[in-house]
Design a protein around this motif. Structure first.
Motif: not given
Length: 522
Positions: A21-32, A292-297, A331-336
């Motif tokens: 989850g830390h990686a997910y948020e920070t990667i998204a911010a980096d892309v922006l 949230f980023l879910l591991n196999r749901g 989609s960013f903003g929803q759980d995945g």
């Protein structure tokens, strides 16, 4: 001159190693951040670690070390991960820094001068894991009869002397903020949750603790440390030099975007703007709370044994493959939800088979049939121009609009559509068959593809900076051309007429295989 752009992630709580989850948020911010730099904006991108609070003190006690030693070690893990993931932060802030203590005490004094702080006694429910106070009406009952927060975390009854912030004074001001600035909180689902919470009435907020001392001392009351969220939220100001009137404060504040997880929406959209209003500091322009980023749901947890090390994922599949997958899959903003199979399938079908194969085929045909020199353009046909139009629309309209809206999956869907169009074009034109029948047409087809591939590579640099830099370097595309506007100009002919020659093309994205025992976890 484009306006400056100030972007922050939430600062990450380092009572353990970083998770996906830390990686997910920070990667998204980096892309922006990378996208806005491509657009010519001066970007300030801040991330870091939130190191105070009871959780840190308790974890350090369990390990038999000081909270400072724990913070030093764990903050180092976060910084190392972000460097591994190619995160282009401008400031990595730690709340244990002296400058941050000074900034936190300054905003406290400003709130105190407004008359918004008073000393009283707190009795109520507190979640150590959330570092949050909850009203009894918000609690649920666990299977064993224990009381749980709205996040499902244990709460305990707390009684102690504490300073309070007059949050109740800011209910109407906050509701006016949400009404006048409907995009202050995004997405809309988070905004609606916050609206309902504030409309239900606000109670004054306990903002200091005396039961531990790992935190920022309250000015004039040294036996109190600030509630961790007063201290943590202030980091967004600390990084610009607050309370001093620095050039960075003048240039970058108010922040353009706080990018956070949905579980800390209340702190950023209720408490933070109220603190800033009290201190007479302008409010940030937007808070975006992703899912949230879910591991196999399933949510990752140590008890389930499904916690993923994002550094290991990056090593296994590649940094850029991981970055692409996390922003493309949902989609960013929803759980995945993610899994090893999903990463491998997405990478193989889109990066290896589609874009990677397109680049490899095109560059190899030029290397083989044009003696490694870039082919000449003889006359573009309607088919060539239709492809140029498609690619141009994607990289100058669809992708920038989607990036700016944080619709990363939509941006990459449009990009992949242009890649598919290029593959359909090369299959229909069959340049490998034109060498004998129409060599001039072969050269024009390959030149058309070369231009489109370069443009598509530039457009996706924010998502896959390492891979695209490698490709663009191999194609002779210098740093001065690596923005959508620059790569749109007449760069091809000067490059083709220069001494530039292709080296033997190398594959960009190798096909991935699932490890044999990959049935259980990601």
């Amino acid at each position: 001159m484009a306006d400056p752009f100030y972007l922050t992630t939430a600062i990450h709580y380092p009572n353990g190693r970083p998770h996906i989850g830390h990686a997910y948020e920070t990667i998204a911010a980096d892309v922006l951040a990378r996208f806005h730099r491509q657009m010519g904006r001066e970007v300030r991108f801040q991330t870091g670690t939130d190191e105070h609070g009871l959780k840190m003190a308790q974890k350090a006690r369990e390990l038999g070390i000081t909270p400072r030693a724990l913070a030093d070690e764990m903050s180092g893990h976060f910084r190392s991960l972000f460097d591994q993931l190619d995160i282009s932060y401008d400031r990595f802030i730690r709340t244990s820094e002296d400058v941050h203590h000074r900034a936190s005490q300054a905003i406290w004094r400003a709130m105190e001068a407004k008359g918004d702080l008073y000393l009283d006694r707190y009795e109520g429910w507190y979640s150590i894991r959330d570092e949050a106070y909850y009203d009894a009406s918000e609690l649920t009952e666990g299977e064993g009869g224990e009381k749980l927060s709205p996040q499902g975390t244990p709460v305990e009854w707390t009684e102690e002397e504490t300073w309070f912030f007059r949050l109740s004074n800011y209910q109407d001001k906050l509701l006016a903020l949400y009404s006048e600035n409907p995009d202050f909180i995004r997405p809309a689902s988070r905004r609606n949750e916050v609206l309902r919470f504030v409309e239900g009435g606000l109670r004054d907020l306990s903002v200091s603790r005396t039961s531990f001392d790992w935190g920022v001392k309250v000015p004039g009351a040294e036996n109190h440390v600030m509630y961790v969220w007063v201290d943590a939220l202030t980091n967004y100001l600390t990084g610009l030099g607050y309370p001093d009137a620095t050039p960075d404060m003048a240039k970058f504040w108010p922040a353009d975007l706080h990018l956070i997880g949905k579980d800390i929406t209340r702190f950023h959209t209720v408490y933070w703007p109220a603190f800033l209003m009290s201190a007479d500091i302008p409010l940030p322009k937007q808070v975006f709370a992703h899912g949230f980023l879910l591991n196999r749901g399933q949510k990752e947890s140590k008890s389930l044994g499904n916690v993923t090390d994002p550094g290991e994922l990056a090593e296994r599949y590649g940094v850029d493959v991981l970055r692409y997958f996390l922003l493309r899959e949902f989609s960013f903003g929803q759980d995945g939800s993610y899994s090893a199979e999903a990463i491998v399938n997405r990478s193989n079908s889109e990066l290896a088979n589609s874009f990677g194969n397109l680049a490899q085929r095109t560059l190899s045909l030029i290397f083989k049939n044009c003696e490694a020199a870039l082919p000449e353009v003889h006359r573009h046909t309607d088919e060539d121009n239709a492809l140029f139009t498609h690619v141009d629309r994607v990289i100058h309209q669809e992708m920038p609009a989607a990036y700016a809206d944080l619709a990363f999956a939509q941006a990459l869907e449009a990009w992949m559509g242009a890649v598919f169009a290029c593959n359909a074009y090369i299959d229909a034109a069959a340049p490998w068959a034109l060498k004998k029948t129409d060599p001039e047409r072969m050269q024009t087809v390959l030149a058309t593809l070369y231009i489109c591939i370069a443009q598509l590579a530039v457009a996706v640099v924010p998502v896959m900076p390492g891979s695209m830099a490698k490709l663009l370097c191999a194609m002779g595309i210098g740093e001065d051309l690596r923005s959508p506007d620059a790569i749109r100009s007449h760069w091809y002919s000067p490059l083709a007429e220069s001494d530039f020659r292709l080296d033997q093309p190398q594959g960009l994205f190798p096909r991935l295989e699932l490890p044999a025992a990959e049935g259980e976890g990601a």
